[in-house]
Design a protein around this motif. Structure first.
Motif, PDB file in Angstrom:
ATOM      1  N   HIS A 178       0.719  -1.200  -0.049  1.00  0.00           N
ATOM      2  CA  HIS A 178       0.080  -0.296   0.096  1.00  0.00           C
ATOM      3  C   HIS A 178       0.960   1.408   0.151  1.00  0.00           C
ATOM      4  CE1 HIS A 178      -3.490  -2.336   0.306  1.00  0.00           C
ATOM      5  NE2 HIS A 178      -3.241  -2.927   1.373  1.00  0.00           N
ATOM      6  N   ILE A 206      -5.282  -0.843  -7.489  1.00  0.00           N
ATOM      7  CA  ILE A 206      -6.497  -0.551  -6.645  1.00  0.00           C
ATOM      8  C   ILE A 206      -7.566  -0.046  -7.710  1.00  0.00           C
ATOM      9  CG2 ILE A 206      -5.693   2.148  -7.000  1.00  0.00           C
ATOM     10  CD1 ILE A 206      -6.555   2.336  -3.946  1.00  0.00           C
ATOM     11  N   GLN A 262     -12.092   2.022  -4.404  1.00  0.00           N
ATOM     12  CA  GLN A 262     -11.078   2.027  -3.288  1.00  0.00           C
ATOM     13  C   GLN A 262     -10.454   3.450  -3.337  1.00  0.00           C
ATOM     14  OE1 GLN A 262      -8.857  -1.306  -4.409  1.00  0.00           O
ATOM     15  NE2 GLN A 262      -9.779  -2.384  -2.717  1.00  0.00           N
ATOM     16  N   TYR A 269     -12.582   5.942  -1.654  1.00  0.00           N
ATOM     17  CA  TYR A 269     -12.502   5.931  -0.143  1.00  0.00           C
ATOM     18  C   TYR A 269     -11.238   6.502   0.195  1.00  0.00           C
ATOM     19  CZ  TYR A 269     -16.477   2.533  -0.304  1.00  0.00           C
ATOM     20  OH  TYR A 269     -17.517   1.988  -0.365  1.00  0.00           O
TER      21      TYR A 269
END
Length: 303
Positions: free
Chosen positions: A25, A114, A118, A121
């Motif tokens: 991430h 991704i 997502q 968000y």
């Protein structure tokens, strides 16, 4: 045949998984903003540090560089939050994804690291964190103007129909970057002087706004596919390049001779032989890295 998996193996596998997720991430966030690290985060941090340490030149309190250094991580972190917010908001749109498939397929959404949902968000989280951080660092007014610019630039497509308008939007956004960064570097007890504000506006709404289309040369194919208007697609490559050369020369002369009174400095140097010699040495020293810079540039152009 039965296969037995030891508890130690399972334990080591699961213990390493959170680290893998964190690295994955973190790399995704880096890919969102990697194009803006040099032109926004590093340049904005350098601008704030150098301007804050200039003292009386910009009518600011004299502060030692070592006093300013502890605030630099705050400057860089704030800039990183704002540029992440901008990149998420820009790269999530269908038109941007289509463009990135041509120009930058390694970005997180076109490369499937991704999803768009997502990213939405994540954008909400970025807005909340950037807003709270701006409030704490007393740069909320810069962030509020920045949010309005992002909405007009990305969600309303206000910059897609004119290269000139696009450059103006970019210059205004950088005014928020550089102004807020300088405010953080100076500290909560020091306000920007009128001279410091002028310097910030010249660098952003002047220098950057008139030369920002240098980044559009590399994205020309994607911009034409998206039918986005930039000075490169509107004027053509050669005329657009000529405007960059012209404004680079213009601002170099204007800032050194007019804004900072370079003409007076030159006249003083001509009357002081020893000081003029020192300035000449600095000029020669400044020319020395040019071969290395050209080598680096040539290697970059090959790729």
């Amino acid at each position: 045949m039965k296969t037995f998996i030891s508890g130690d193996f399972l334990s080591s596998s699961f213990s390493g998984y959170p680290l893998y997720l964190a690295r994955y991430h973190a790399h995704t966030l880096l890919l969102f903003t990697i194009d803006q690290i040099f032109d926004t985060i590093i340049s904005g941090t350098a601008f704030s540090l150098l301007a804050a340490s200039s003292g009386v030149v910009l009518y600011l309190p004299n502060q030692n560089v070592w006093t300013l250094l502890p605030r630099i991580p705050l400057v860089a972190a704030w800039l990183r939050l704002l540029i992440l917010q901008a990149c998420l908001q820009n790269q999530r749109s269908p038109d941007s994804i289509e463009e990135d498939l041509i120009n930058k397929p390694w970005r997180p959404i076109p490369s499937k690291r991704i999803s768009r949902t997502q990213t939405e968000y994540l954008l909400t989280v970025a807005y909340v964190v950037a807003g709270i951080t701006s409030y704490v660092l007393d740069t909320l007014s810069y962030w509020e103007v920045y949010v309005l610019l992002l909405a007009a630039y990305n969600d309303r497509g206000s910059s897609d129909h004119s290269g000139t308008v696009r450059n103006i939007f970019c210059g205004a956004a950088f005014a928020c970057y550089f102004g807020g960064a300088l405010s953080i570097a100076l500290g909560p007890d020091v306000a920007l002087s009128p001279k410091a504000i002028q310097w910030t506006l010249i660098m952003t709404c002047g220098v950057l706004a008139t030369t920002f289309h240098t980044q559009d040369f590399r994205d020309e194919a994607g911009d034409r596919a998206r039918d986005r208007k930039t000075l490169v697609t509107e004027l053509g490559r050669t005329p657009a390049l000529c405007t960059v050369i012209f404004f680079t020369c213009f601002w170099s002369l204007y800032i050194s001779v007019v804004f900072f009174g370079g003409g007076v400095i030159v006249a003083a140097l001509l009357r002081e032989d020893r000081r003029m010699y020192k300035v000449w040495c600095l000029w020669v020293f400044g020319l020395c890295p040019l071969p290395l810079i050209m080598r680096t540039a040539n290697q970059s152009w090959r790729f």
